[in-house]
Design an enzyme around this catalytic site. Sequence first.
Site, PDB file in Angstrom:
ATOM      1  N   GLU A 195      -1.262 -41.641 -30.977  1.00  0.00           N
ATOM      2  CA  GLU A 195      -0.565 -42.824 -31.447  1.00  0.00           C
ATOM      3  C   GLU A 195      -0.147 -42.712 -32.904  1.00  0.00           C
ATOM      4  O   GLU A 195       0.991 -43.031 -33.260  1.00  0.00           O
ATOM      5  CB  GLU A 195      -1.447 -44.063 -31.254  1.00  0.00           C
ATOM      6  CG  GLU A 195      -0.835 -45.361 -31.751  1.00  0.00           C
ATOM      7  CD  GLU A 195       0.384 -45.810 -30.972  1.00  0.00           C
ATOM      8  OE1 GLU A 195       1.216 -46.548 -31.542  1.00  0.00           O
ATOM      9  OE2 GLU A 195       0.526 -45.417 -29.793  1.00  0.00           O
ATOM     10  N   GLU A 196      -1.036 -42.266 -33.768  1.00  0.00           N
ATOM     11  CA  GLU A 196      -0.796 -42.355 -35.207  1.00  0.00           C
ATOM     12  C   GLU A 196      -0.325 -41.058 -35.862  1.00  0.00           C
ATOM     13  O   GLU A 196       0.321 -41.107 -36.903  1.00  0.00           O
ATOM     14  CB  GLU A 196      -2.051 -42.870 -35.920  1.00  0.00           C
ATOM     15  CG  GLU A 196      -2.586 -44.178 -35.364  1.00  0.00           C
ATOM     16  CD  GLU A 196      -1.588 -45.340 -35.389  1.00  0.00           C
ATOM     17  OE1 GLU A 196      -0.484 -45.169 -35.939  1.00  0.00           O
ATOM     18  OE2 GLU A 196      -1.907 -46.405 -34.844  1.00  0.00           O
ATOM     19  N   SER A 595       3.947 -57.154 -32.511  1.00  0.00           N
ATOM     20  CA  SER A 595       3.018 -56.162 -33.052  1.00  0.00           C
ATOM     21  C   SER A 595       2.723 -56.491 -34.523  1.00  0.00           C
ATOM     22  O   SER A 595       2.184 -57.565 -34.806  1.00  0.00           O
ATOM     23  CB  SER A 595       3.591 -54.751 -32.874  1.00  0.00           C
ATOM     24  OG  SER A 595       2.604 -53.772 -33.110  1.00  0.00           O
ATOM     25  N   ASP A 670      -2.933 -54.009 -22.915  1.00  0.00           N
ATOM     26  CA  ASP A 670      -2.445 -53.391 -24.151  1.00  0.00           C
ATOM     27  C   ASP A 670      -3.483 -52.410 -24.682  1.00  0.00           C
ATOM     28  O   ASP A 670      -4.524 -52.808 -25.211  1.00  0.00           O
ATOM     29  CB  ASP A 670      -2.151 -54.484 -25.185  1.00  0.00           C
ATOM     30  CG  ASP A 670      -1.328 -53.983 -26.361  1.00  0.00           C
ATOM     31  OD1 ASP A 670      -1.402 -52.789 -26.671  1.00  0.00           O
ATOM     32  OD2 ASP A 670      -0.618 -54.802 -26.983  1.00  0.00           O
ATOM     33  N   HIS A 702       1.535 -52.593 -24.493  1.00  0.00           N
ATOM     34  CA  HIS A 702       2.059 -53.142 -25.738  1.00  0.00           C
ATOM     35  C   HIS A 702       3.545 -53.488 -25.645  1.00  0.00           C
ATOM     36  O   HIS A 702       4.022 -54.364 -26.369  1.00  0.00           O
ATOM     37  CB  HIS A 702       1.817 -52.131 -26.870  1.00  0.00           C
ATOM     38  CG  HIS A 702       1.946 -52.700 -28.234  1.00  0.00           C
ATOM     39  ND1 HIS A 702       1.262 -53.823 -28.652  1.00  0.00           N
ATOM     40  CD2 HIS A 702       2.688 -52.305 -29.307  1.00  0.00           C
ATOM     41  CE1 HIS A 702       1.565 -54.084 -29.911  1.00  0.00           C
ATOM     42  NE2 HIS A 702       2.436 -53.184 -30.327  1.00  0.00           N
TER      43      HIS A 702
END
Length: 725
Positions: A195-196, A595, A670, A702
């Site tokens: 994800e990051e 978000s 999510d 999400h």
Amino acid sequence: MKLPLIILMLMGSTALAQPPKNITLEDIFQKGTFDTKTVSGLRSLRDGKTYVSIESNPETKIAYVAKSNYRDGKIVEAIYTEKDIIFKGKKLPLSTDFNQDETKVLIAADSEPIYRRSSKANYYVFDLASKKITEVSSKGKQQFATFSPDGSKVAFVRDNNIFIKDLLNLQEVQITQDGASNKIINGGADWVYEEEFAFAKAFFWSSDSKKIAYYKFNETEVPVYSMTIFEQLYPREYQYKYPKAGEKNSLVSIHCYQLADGKTTRIEVGNEQNQYIPRIKWTQNPNLLCVLRMNRHQNKLDYLFADVTTGTSKVVLTEENKYYINVNDDLTFLQNGKQFLLTSEHDGYNHLYLYDMDGNKIRQITAGAWLVTKLYGVNEKTGTAYYQSTEKSPLQRDIYAIDVTGKNKKQLSNSPGTNSATFSTDFSYYILNHSDTHSPAYITLNDKDGRLVRVLEDNKKAKQIADQYGIKGSEFFQFSTANGINLNGYLVKPVDFDPSKKYPVLMYVYGGPGSQNVTDSWTGSRSLWFYYLAQKGYIVACIDNRGTGFRGEEFQKSTYLNLGRLETEDQIEGAKWLSKQRYVDPERIGIWGWSYGGYMASLCITRGADIFKLAIAVAPVTTWRYYDSIYTERYLRTPQENPQGYDDNSPINYADRLKGKFLLIHGTGDDNVHFQNSIMFSEALIQANKPFEQAYYPNKNHGIHGGNTSIHLYSKMTDFIMKNL
């Protein structure tokens, strides 16, 4: 009877002044009324003069992969057709994923998404000469299947272990043995890295096809997050490892497997275990691996060169930053084996730098109060680097060429707006995709000097349809805050806008670190909804607050250690500025976001409760204590180090300040921003005895989409706005 000329003229002008058609939510989310065409599936072949694309014979309706000339677009040959790739009675999808010598194609079928960047599928290899199809594995779906550079093998991940399929003897070799769900991952990223740090495949072939360098994630000590999946008679619990801020991360190690003897060497990355390895990349030397090592605060980045035969490594370059370092994929090792290019914010703006292999800076290639936003590559024959930047405006993107000496810079894109490029293998040609707020994608083929070769897609029909519905583009504005900060914004106004009237305003916000919403580019489905609202009599406004990107390091990183405060102040100031415009009803200003934008909307309706009449928060973070370690700590450090940074701007802690109408929306499935955020914010609002509305979408992630989900969601938000703003 002949009509007078003046009447004919009036009739003509009336015909031209047709009122715009009414936009419907079905137009946006179901019918595809405003869809634009793109040029997809094009893949440059290694000669740089030809490309492959997926085409369809208009007479036979048979799809095929075509080889075409860049120069004139003429098809040279049909490489293979859909009739060639039927395996045991099953029709496989066409693919342009060729091996390096372009003799084989890797095909993925029955793909299943996992997280944002990961999926699993059944993979097949199609040999173009023999027309033979080889199943990569019959033992279960695979992830990240990748040809070796010599095309003789395919490596893949299954059940958290790495395998190699030999395409000559058809043997499948398992090269790691310890993979286990929620414990050990080999060759794939864990959730938070995917994800990051924006990668999922975590193994890489050496250029000589003799080695595979790979990540091993030990997730054993990472806390488990559980999500209830409401699908069956008895709902099941989906569990995965998710490190929240301040919690334990995976222990990450780097290894190299030698195919010749089956030996695996562990690469030295230091004794510190509480750190990150955001990238590994092979240099031009097939025995030398570059490992990027970053501390947990993410403000120190080491470039390590490792000898994969021994595992020994040395630091050749270190970058430190008083805030944090943004990792990207611009690192490029030149074929001369003596130099590498990277981008860095060393002078406060992201620019190109050239280094030798000992880590000595040779020169800064680009400079100025603007950013290099993407490095496309380097033509080493001419010594030319190609890149995208914000040199003309933070709202725009242009394409440039520059000598690696830092001289002879040339702008290749000519039209103001947002330009992106895809270069052929030898940089002889590039496909230029241009759009602006008034015009959809205009896609052209150009030569290396920027000269137009031909138009690939003009989206003329999409533009005509947009005009028929009154979609004319947004209007940009800029204003100064009380402390002298200039902020960029845009407005979407009704087609029949009358400056003497007072309109309600809905503000749209994202506002997170490094993001950007105010750009000179064509609209997407979410923005099309803004035009729908404008036809209903609303003005939609968007402002990029402090902390957003593409205006230099100091602007972006001003929110460091205190996420939410400056951003909320800027959105409140933006609402106040809008309320002073003669065409705005100051009593009817709302705000919404998704978000990070949901977080901002929640803060604005609580901390800025006297300014906003309404807010909608979709999938919001409501306390950074609930969000993942890499993202959150990059901007706030850990909650143990900086508790005030976490709690001073948590909407949960301001629930008692809520005024106005509030709609809280979340998907129960999510995996990114957990449903827990909205559940606990709901509880805080309930205990503060504050009325609000909420909606949850069962099992949705999400993005909250699938089936009729999008139209249901936007219908709900539209109804809420029209009743309350």
